[in-house]
Design an enzyme around this catalytic site. Sequence first.
Site, PDB file in Angstrom:
ATOM      1  N   LYS A  14       0.860  -1.198   0.000  1.00 31.62           N
ATOM      2  CA  LYS A  14       0.000   0.000   0.000  1.00 31.62           C
ATOM      3  C   LYS A  14       0.890   1.241   0.000  1.00 31.62           C
ATOM      4  CE  LYS A  14       0.925   1.256   4.481  1.00 31.62           C
ATOM      5  NZ  LYS A  14       1.717   2.430   4.853  1.00 31.62           N
ATOM      6  N   PRO A  97       9.876  -3.981  -0.400  1.00 31.40           N
ATOM      7  CA  PRO A  97      10.972  -3.644   0.517  1.00 31.40           C
ATOM      8  C   PRO A  97      10.497  -3.583   1.975  1.00 31.40           C
ATOM      9  CG  PRO A  97      10.886  -2.102  -1.338  1.00 31.40           C
ATOM     10  CD  PRO A  97       9.664  -2.951  -1.435  1.00 31.40           C
ATOM     11  N   GLY A  99      10.583  -2.243   5.946  1.00 28.94           N
ATOM     12  CA  GLY A  99      10.807  -0.965   6.643  1.00 28.94           C
ATOM     13  C   GLY A  99      10.649   0.203   5.696  1.00 28.94           C
ATOM     14  N   ALA A 100       9.677   0.070   4.778  1.00 26.61           N
ATOM     15  CA  ALA A 100       9.567   1.020   3.672  1.00 26.61           C
ATOM     16  C   ALA A 100       8.321   1.886   3.743  1.00 26.61           C
ATOM     17  CB  ALA A 100       9.587   0.249   2.352  1.00 26.61           C
ATOM     18  N   GLY A 101       7.436   1.628   4.735  1.00 32.87           N
ATOM     19  CA  GLY A 101       6.164   2.352   4.787  1.00 32.87           C
ATOM     20  C   GLY A 101       5.186   1.853   3.743  1.00 32.87           C
ATOM     21  N   LEU A 102       5.396   0.620   3.283  1.00 31.74           N
ATOM     22  CA  LEU A 102       4.539   0.046   2.234  1.00 31.74           C
ATOM     23  C   LEU A 102       3.641  -1.067   2.758  1.00 31.74           C
ATOM     24  CD1 LEU A 102       7.242  -0.128  -0.600  1.00 31.74           C
ATOM     25  CD2 LEU A 102       5.421   1.569  -0.329  1.00 31.74           C
ATOM     26  N   GLY A 104       4.344  -4.044   3.831  1.00 41.07           N
ATOM     27  CA  GLY A 104       4.659  -5.379   3.292  1.00 41.07           C
ATOM     28  C   GLY A 104       4.353  -6.499   4.282  1.00 41.07           C
ATOM     29  N   SER A 107       0.637  -6.751   4.917  1.00 41.48           N
ATOM     30  CA  SER A 107      -0.084  -7.360   3.804  1.00 41.48           C
ATOM     31  C   SER A 107       0.088  -8.882   3.824  1.00 41.48           C
ATOM     32  CB  SER A 107       0.430  -6.784   2.480  1.00 41.48           C
ATOM     33  OG  SER A 107      -0.323  -7.280   1.417  1.00 41.48           O
ATOM     34  N   ASP A 139      -1.842  -1.558  10.578  1.00 42.91           N
ATOM     35  CA  ASP A 139      -2.106  -1.556   9.135  1.00 42.91           C
ATOM     36  C   ASP A 139      -2.751  -2.854   8.647  1.00 42.91           C
ATOM     37  OD1 ASP A 139      -1.023   0.911   8.783  1.00 42.91           O
ATOM     38  OD2 ASP A 139       0.865   0.208   7.905  1.00 42.91           O
TER      39      ASP A 139
HETATM   40  O1  C5P Z   1       0.598  -1.127  15.098  1.00 42.86           O
HETATM   41  P1  C5P Z   1       2.032  -1.252  14.707  1.00 42.86           P
HETATM   42  O2  C5P Z   1       2.714  -2.392  15.411  1.00 42.86           O
HETATM   43  O3  C5P Z   1       2.238  -1.312  13.242  1.00 42.86           O
HETATM   44  O4  C5P Z   1       2.723   0.075  15.175  1.00 42.86           O
HETATM   45  C1  C5P Z   1       4.115   0.194  15.345  1.00 42.86           C
HETATM   46  C2  C5P Z   1       4.381   1.381  16.239  1.00 42.86           C
HETATM   47  O5  C5P Z   1       4.037   2.597  15.568  1.00 42.86           O
HETATM   48  C3  C5P Z   1       3.550   1.388  17.513  1.00 42.86           C
HETATM   49  O6  C5P Z   1       4.211   0.693  18.526  1.00 42.86           O
HETATM   50  C4  C5P Z   1       3.475   2.869  17.823  1.00 42.86           C
HETATM   51  O7  C5P Z   1       4.670   3.284  18.424  1.00 42.86           O
HETATM   52  C5  C5P Z   1       3.436   3.510  16.442  1.00 42.86           C
HETATM   53  N1  C5P Z   1       2.067   3.818  15.991  1.00 42.86           N
HETATM   54  C6  C5P Z   1       1.388   4.891  16.552  1.00 42.86           C
HETATM   55  N2  C5P Z   1       0.118   5.179  16.113  1.00 42.86           N
HETATM   56  C7  C5P Z   1      -0.467   4.454  15.144  1.00 42.86           C
HETATM   57  C8  C5P Z   1       0.217   3.389  14.546  1.00 42.86           C
HETATM   58  C9  C5P Z   1       1.481   3.091  14.996  1.00 42.86           C
HETATM   59  O8  C5P Z   1       1.912   5.565  17.440  1.00 42.86           O
HETATM   60  N3  C5P Z   1      -1.700   4.785  14.736  1.00 42.86           N
END
Ligand code: C5P
Length: 284
Positions: A14, A97, A99-102, A104, A107, A139
Amino acid sequence: MLVLEAVKQYACAKINLYLHILGKRPDGYHELETLMALISVRDTLDIELIHSGIEFTCSDPALSDAKDNLATKAARLFLDAFKLETGVRIHLEKKIPVGAGLGGGSSDAGTVLRSLNMLTKIHCPNEKLIELAARLGSDVPFFILMHGPTAICRGRGEIMEAIELTHELQGVLVHPGFGVSTPWAYKTYAQNPQPGETGRAFAGFTLRNDLEPPAFSKYPWLPTVKAWFRKQPEVLDSLMSGSGSSVFALTKTADERGRLLVRFRAEFGETLFAEMFSVGKRIN
Ligand code: C5P
């Protein structure tokens, strides 16, 4: 070992067309409103039901540790939730990739939940799958959503409203070869909350990512690439996706997208990850 049922599935990445942080929540997460769109860059998963245990292999040796992988965590969660005795074998062909904000890993996890729901014939409703998905990461619920490639996600990301973009957009997605830690990006934002730069308005949405300021302050490659994209004649606008480190540029036509990709490679090197994609049409 005898395979009972098997399926091959694609797990699309995404991008976030906007990501607004609305505030910090008592549970430590941030309240969001973000427009997420599935794109054609994707992993492939072979998922099989076996008699017992969870087995995992991956094309990327760095991701081969089953304990750390969201795909195997999703399998374990599903088997436990429905008290199933069966086992699961997963092979992950990694293209998105890390750690890319995608999204992955998210998904992959969403795809495992949906596939096991089908293979085990549990047929649990989407609402319950979304609830399981939210336990794996903010996500992951987006990747359960089956009725459209774009959605506005609220809460910490798990409350979704499917929407249709008014027209299809083309783009080029690039990744620098290093990742940005999502917890670090949110933590740094919280120390100095300020909105990301407001970009161009499209039909129905405006590009903006509030996680750009922390990521851009630590990794100068990111604003450099964004600024370069914005100077190119084909580019409507450019944005970092999620918590980074990938950056995308949107164009109107596929021809423009192709020309942009060639120029990007000439400017920044042939070895970097750089892919074309389209947004706003059904992908699977
Ligand atoms: O939910 P996820 O494990 O992907 O989130 C990783 C980290 O990103 C969380 O531990 C939190 O620090 C931060 N996060 C946040 N607010 C969100 C999503 C993620 O602060 N809505």
